[in-house]
Design an enzyme around this catalytic site. Sequence first.
Site, mmCIF file in Angstrom:
data_model
loop_
_atom_site.group_PDB
_atom_site.id
_atom_site.type_symbol
_atom_site.label_atom_id
_atom_site.label_comp_id
_atom_site.label_asym_id
_atom_site.label_seq_id
_atom_site.Cartn_x
_atom_site.Cartn_y
_atom_site.Cartn_z
ATOM 1 C CD GLU A 9 0.639 1.007 3.002
ATOM 2 O OE1 GLU A 9 0.249 2.188 2.833
ATOM 3 O OE2 GLU A 9 1.719 0.732 3.520
ATOM 4 C CD GLU A 151 6.203 3.573 -1.090
ATOM 5 O OE1 GLU A 151 7.214 3.295 -1.750
ATOM 6 O OE2 GLU A 151 6.031 4.665 -0.531
#
Length: 189
Positions: A9, A151
């Site tokens: 994310e 990420e």
Amino acid sequence: GTQIIGLGEMGIANTTAAACITAFYTHAPVAAVTGRGTGIDDERLAHKIAIVEQAVTRLEPAAPPLSVLSAVGGFEIGVLAGLTLGAAARRLPIIIDGFITTAAVLLAHALCPTVRDYCIAAHCSAEPGHHSALQLLGLTPLLQLGLRLGEGSGAALALPLIRAAARIPAEMATFSSAGVSGSATSPRT
């Protein structure tokens, strides 16, 4: 043709939502699962802990997962929980990366406990709640790097280890195929 899913994310302030979800499901003290996120100072951390405490105390003790998500989660956490459920339904391994992704898996697990069987913890981040969430899920992280990036970076780092582990049973030489004579317990002369 997808054989594995790596979840990550990217966002700001979503460690607060992840701390709420983690505190709710683990029953750990809010201060024990709420961290500095992007590196906030002591004053802002105290404020963050108070906000998480307020949010969690508003939830009914037996609140259904979708109520927890709608009360304290974010869209990215909902999407990640849905991706987890979908991948598990297709029997795909899921590499979970970071605290926010693991909080989403807690929600998916609350909806369908068998999703845990498809999850691989890439790493344990520096966020204090991440360890508690992984522990509740019964997952041992492959890496301990103190990452704060999210990420999908931890998932990307773990993927070669997972690929290697999957190849070993089919490709590793046996003693006989490698031409090793005798057993491991026989004395050498």
